[in-house]
Design a protein around this motif. Structure first.
Motif, PDB file in Angstrom:
ATOM      1  N   ARG A   1       0.815  -1.215   0.000  1.00 19.70           N
ATOM      2  CA  ARG A   1       0.000   0.000   0.000  1.00 19.70           C
ATOM      3  C   ARG A   1       0.851   1.269   0.000  1.00 19.70           C
ATOM      4  N   ARG A   2       2.039   1.195   0.542  1.00 15.55           N
ATOM      5  CA  ARG A   2       2.911   2.367   0.563  1.00 15.55           C
ATOM      6  C   ARG A   2       3.341   2.743  -0.857  1.00 15.55           C
ATOM      7  N   ASP A   3       3.489   1.758  -1.719  1.00 14.67           N
ATOM      8  CA  ASP A   3       4.013   1.993  -3.065  1.00 14.67           C
ATOM      9  C   ASP A   3       2.926   2.079  -4.133  1.00 14.67           C
ATOM     10  N   MET A   4       1.708   1.660  -3.813  1.00 12.22           N
ATOM     11  CA  MET A   4       0.607   1.697  -4.780  1.00 12.22           C
ATOM     12  C   MET A   4      -0.519   2.567  -4.217  1.00 12.22           C
ATOM     13  N   GLN A   5      -0.857   3.636  -4.917  1.00  7.03           N
ATOM     14  CA  GLN A   5      -1.901   4.541  -4.455  1.00  7.03           C
ATOM     15  C   GLN A   5      -2.878   4.836  -5.587  1.00  7.03           C
ATOM     16  N   ILE A   6      -4.010   5.467  -5.237  1.00  5.37           N
ATOM     17  CA  ILE A   6      -5.046   5.738  -6.220  1.00  5.37           C
ATOM     18  C   ILE A   6      -5.609   7.136  -6.007  1.00  5.37           C
ATOM     19  N   VAL A   7      -5.928   7.804  -7.115  1.00  3.59           N
ATOM     20  CA  VAL A   7      -6.666   9.064  -7.094  1.00  3.59           C
ATOM     21  C   VAL A   7      -8.024   8.772  -7.711  1.00  3.59           C
ATOM     22  N   PHE A   8      -9.096   9.014  -6.950  1.00  2.00           N
ATOM     23  CA  PHE A   8     -10.430   8.619  -7.374  1.00  2.00           C
ATOM     24  C   PHE A   8     -11.065   9.643  -8.308  1.00  2.00           C
ATOM     25  N   GLN A   9     -12.149   9.210  -8.952  1.00  2.00           N
ATOM     26  CA  GLN A   9     -12.816  10.044  -9.951  1.00  2.00           C
ATOM     27  C   GLN A   9     -13.486  11.265  -9.332  1.00  2.00           C
ATOM     28  N   ASP A  10     -14.253  11.065  -8.281  1.00  3.31           N
ATOM     29  CA  ASP A  10     -15.008  12.161  -7.671  1.00  3.31           C
ATOM     30  C   ASP A  10     -14.219  12.710  -6.482  1.00  3.31           C
ATOM     31  N   PRO A  11     -13.648  13.899  -6.612  1.00  4.15           N
ATOM     32  CA  PRO A  11     -12.791  14.414  -5.536  1.00  4.15           C
ATOM     33  C   PRO A  11     -13.555  14.751  -4.264  1.00  4.15           C
ATOM     34  N   TYR A  12     -14.869  14.945  -4.360  1.00  7.20           N
ATOM     35  CA  TYR A  12     -15.637  15.265  -3.162  1.00  7.20           C
ATOM     36  C   TYR A  12     -16.047  14.006  -2.417  1.00  7.20           C
ATOM     37  N   ALA A  13     -16.504  12.990  -3.159  1.00  3.55           N
ATOM     38  CA  ALA A  13     -16.950  11.751  -2.526  1.00  3.55           C
ATOM     39  C   ALA A  13     -15.799  10.990  -1.880  1.00  3.55           C
TER      40      ALA A  13
ATOM     41  N   PHE B   1     -13.543  24.107  -0.816  1.00  4.36           N
ATOM     42  CA  PHE B   1     -12.681  24.145  -1.991  1.00  4.36           C
ATOM     43  C   PHE B   1     -13.479  23.877  -3.258  1.00  4.36           C
ATOM     44  N   SER B   2     -12.921  24.311  -4.380  1.00  4.90           N
ATOM     45  CA  SER B   2     -13.512  24.005  -5.685  1.00  4.90           C
ATOM     46  C   SER B   2     -13.191  22.563  -6.070  1.00  4.90           C
ATOM     47  N   GLY B   3     -13.796  22.088  -7.153  1.00  9.37           N
ATOM     48  CA  GLY B   3     -13.556  20.710  -7.595  1.00  9.37           C
ATOM     49  C   GLY B   3     -12.095  20.451  -7.920  1.00  9.37           C
ATOM     50  N   GLY B   4     -11.469  21.396  -8.618  1.00  8.69           N
ATOM     51  CA  GLY B   4     -10.064  21.220  -8.966  1.00  8.69           C
ATOM     52  C   GLY B   4      -9.168  21.216  -7.743  1.00  8.69           C
TER      53      GLY B   4
ATOM     54  N   GLU C   1     -10.010   8.140 -13.792  1.00  7.84           N
ATOM     55  CA  GLU C   1     -10.750   9.256 -14.382  1.00  7.84           C
ATOM     56  C   GLU C   1     -10.627  10.507 -13.504  1.00  7.84           C
ATOM     57  N   PRO C   2      -9.418  10.977 -13.245  1.00  8.09           N
ATOM     58  CA  PRO C   2      -9.210  12.052 -12.273  1.00  8.09           C
ATOM     59  C   PRO C   2      -9.727  13.415 -12.715  1.00  8.09           C
ATOM     60  N   VAL C   3     -10.032  13.590 -14.008  1.00  8.98           N
ATOM     61  CA  VAL C   3     -10.472  14.917 -14.466  1.00  8.98           C
ATOM     62  C   VAL C   3     -11.873  14.903 -15.057  1.00  8.98           C
ATOM     63  N   SER C   4     -12.526  13.750 -15.111  1.00  6.28           N
ATOM     64  CA  SER C   4     -13.836  13.672 -15.770  1.00  6.28           C
ATOM     65  C   SER C   4     -14.915  14.438 -15.012  1.00  6.28           C
ATOM     66  N   ALA C   5     -14.754  14.647 -13.699  1.00  5.94           N
ATOM     67  CA  ALA C   5     -15.743  15.373 -12.904  1.00  5.94           C
ATOM     68  C   ALA C   5     -15.426  16.859 -12.807  1.00  5.94           C
ATOM     69  N   LEU C   6     -14.384  17.313 -13.528  1.00 14.22           N
ATOM     70  CA  LEU C   6     -13.945  18.699 -13.425  1.00 14.22           C
ATOM     71  C   LEU C   6     -14.337  19.493 -14.659  1.00 14.22           C
ATOM     72  N   ASP C   7     -14.419  20.810 -14.504  1.00  9.89           N
ATOM     73  CA  ASP C   7     -14.658  21.687 -15.645  1.00  9.89           C
ATOM     74  C   ASP C   7     -13.514  21.553 -16.636  1.00  9.89           C
ATOM     75  N   VAL C   8     -13.831  21.759 -17.907  1.00 13.39           N
ATOM     76  CA  VAL C   8     -12.809  21.632 -18.949  1.00 13.39           C
ATOM     77  C   VAL C   8     -11.650  22.582 -18.703  1.00 13.39           C
ATOM     78  N   SER C   9     -11.941  23.775 -18.206  1.00 13.03           N
ATOM     79  CA  SER C   9     -10.892  24.766 -17.957  1.00 13.03           C
ATOM     80  C   SER C   9      -9.935  24.314 -16.855  1.00 13.03           C
ATOM     81  N   ILE C  10     -10.407  23.436 -15.955  1.00 14.75           N
ATOM     82  CA  ILE C  10      -9.584  22.965 -14.840  1.00 14.75           C
ATOM     83  C   ILE C  10      -8.852  21.675 -15.204  1.00 14.75           C
ATOM     84  N   GLN C  11      -9.388  20.910 -16.156  1.00 17.40           N
ATOM     85  CA  GLN C  11      -8.801  19.619 -16.504  1.00 17.40           C
ATOM     86  C   GLN C  11      -7.335  19.748 -16.903  1.00 17.40           C
ATOM     87  N   ALA C  12      -7.036  20.743 -17.741  1.00 23.51           N
ATOM     88  CA  ALA C  12      -5.658  20.906 -18.221  1.00 23.51           C
ATOM     89  C   ALA C  12      -4.706  21.194 -17.060  1.00 23.51           C
ATOM     90  N   GLN C  13      -5.178  21.967 -16.070  1.00 22.74           N
ATOM     91  CA  GLN C  13      -4.322  22.282 -14.923  1.00 22.74           C
ATOM     92  C   GLN C  13      -3.973  21.019 -14.142  1.00 22.74           C
TER      93      GLN C  13
END
Length: 359
Positions: free
Chosen positions: A121-133, A185-188, A210-222
């Motif tokens: 678990r120390r070496d394998m991590q995950i960033v989920f799709q919905d940053p709020y949930a 905080f905002s979604g991004g 899917e780390p950016v699918s729940a974000l505004d298009v303007s924030i996805q690139a960031q």
């Protein structure tokens, strides 16, 4: 798997020499099925949802493998099975990690004992799709990011707080944000907090679901640019899951395409986008908009007919045969195509592959 269905537990790490030095993850014949049961008091299994069906791939150190496909094709289930957030039905997930004595060791995550999985678990991590949930609304940002450190007994309370402040700066937030709550905080920004939490233990491998699918298009690139910068800075390896092929092309080194639990094509980014061979990949790429009005209006859009079959009852033969414009009766609906290498590094599962210019 044993004949009784019990999962065999790995007792000893595998010698690191059994994997090529540049490979950090190798998945062999991974299967994940969810049982379908009926009955109230006595639950009886009457079938299974075949979410992931015998897929194999590997990821090299420092690269990004993009995993794409329609919703429900098994992308996220594959990722969670690799991390063993879901128990695989069968198959192997060989992962290269740093041993406690120094150097490398290879662990079969799919069958490892709990104490070994805890180290992984120390070496394998995950960033989920919905940053709020994925963030506990009752915890401050400092508590959220410090939780992995606390669970693994890293440092004192003051050490963890200093680590949290550094991580917030790394992901582009201010250390003063540490005492705020996720709803402020905002979604991004929330997604950046999720990234900071994933980085807390200095992992070598991260799943980006899917780390950016729940974000505004303007924030996805960031956020995508942040992930690129972090990969360069920390030498990270990514499994990037998305259904937006434009995003995948921007961040991935190689791309794998899934359909109904099967991997149908795998190639480096340029080969897949410029010389796709599988008819399903042709259809996906034809839906990607081109920022050129003349090309966009002149190219042919491939419209797939019919609905996606149920993963509980997939069609025989090639799983794409019910929607494939090139399917031949008596072949595609009977024989399952072999996942084979047709060009160096370009793997396709199709009886009648064809190179087609999509762009």
């Amino acid at each position: 798997m044993t004949d009784s269905g019990a999962v065999l537990e790995t007792t000893e790490p595998v010698d690191a020499s059994q994997l090529p030095g540049d490979v950090i993850l190798r998945v062999n014949h991974l299967v994940k099925e969810f049982p379908i049961t009926k009955g109230i008091f006595f639950r009886k299994q009457i079938g299974a949802v075949k979410a992931v069906s015998d897929i194999s791939f590997e990821i090299r150190k420092g690269e990004t493998l993009g995993l794409v496909g329609e919703s429900g094709c098994g992308k996220s289930t594959t990722a969670r099975s690799v991390l063993r957030l879901l128990e695989p039905t069968s198959g192997d997930v060989w992962f290269r990690m740093e041993s406690e004595q120094g150097g490398d060791e290879i662990v079969n995550v799919a069958t490892a004992k709990r104490d070994v999985v805890r180290r992984v678990r120390r070496d394998m991590q995950i960033v989920f799709q919905d940053p709020y949930a994925s963030l506990n609304p009752r915890m401050t940002v400092a508590s959220i990011i410090a939780e992995p450190l606390l669970v693994h007994g890293e440092g004192t309370k003051q050490d963890r707080l200093e680590r949290v402040k550094k991580l917030l700066e790394v992901v582009g937030l201010s250390p003063e944000h540490a005492n705020r709550y996720p709803h402020e905080f905002s979604g991004g920004q929330r997604q950046r907090i999720g990234v900071a939490r994933a980085l807390a233990l200095n992992p070598s491998f991260m799943v980006l679901d899917e780390p950016v699918s729940a974000l505004d298009v303007s924030i996805q690139a960031q956020v995508l640019n942040l992930m690129d910068d972090l990969q360069d800075e920390f030498g990270l390896t990514y499994l990037f899951i998305a259904h937006d092929l434009s995003v995948v092309r921007h961040i991935s080194d190689r791309v794998a395409v899934m359909y109904l639990g099967k991997m149908v094509e795998l190639a480096d980014r340029d080969s897949l986008y410029e010389r796709p061979m599988h008819p399903y990949t042709h259809a996906l790429l034809s839906a990607v908009p081109i920022p050129d009005p003349h090309l966009e209006t002149s190219r042919k859009r491939i419209i797939l007919e019919g609905d996606i079959p149920s993963p509980a009852n997939p069609p025989p033969g090639c799983r794409f045969n019910t929607r494939c414009p090139r399917a031949e009766q008596g072949k595609c609906d009977v024989d399952e195509p072999e996942f084979r290498e047709l060009e160096p590094g370009h793997w396709v599962a199709c009886h009648f592959p064809e190179i087609q210019q999509v762009f």
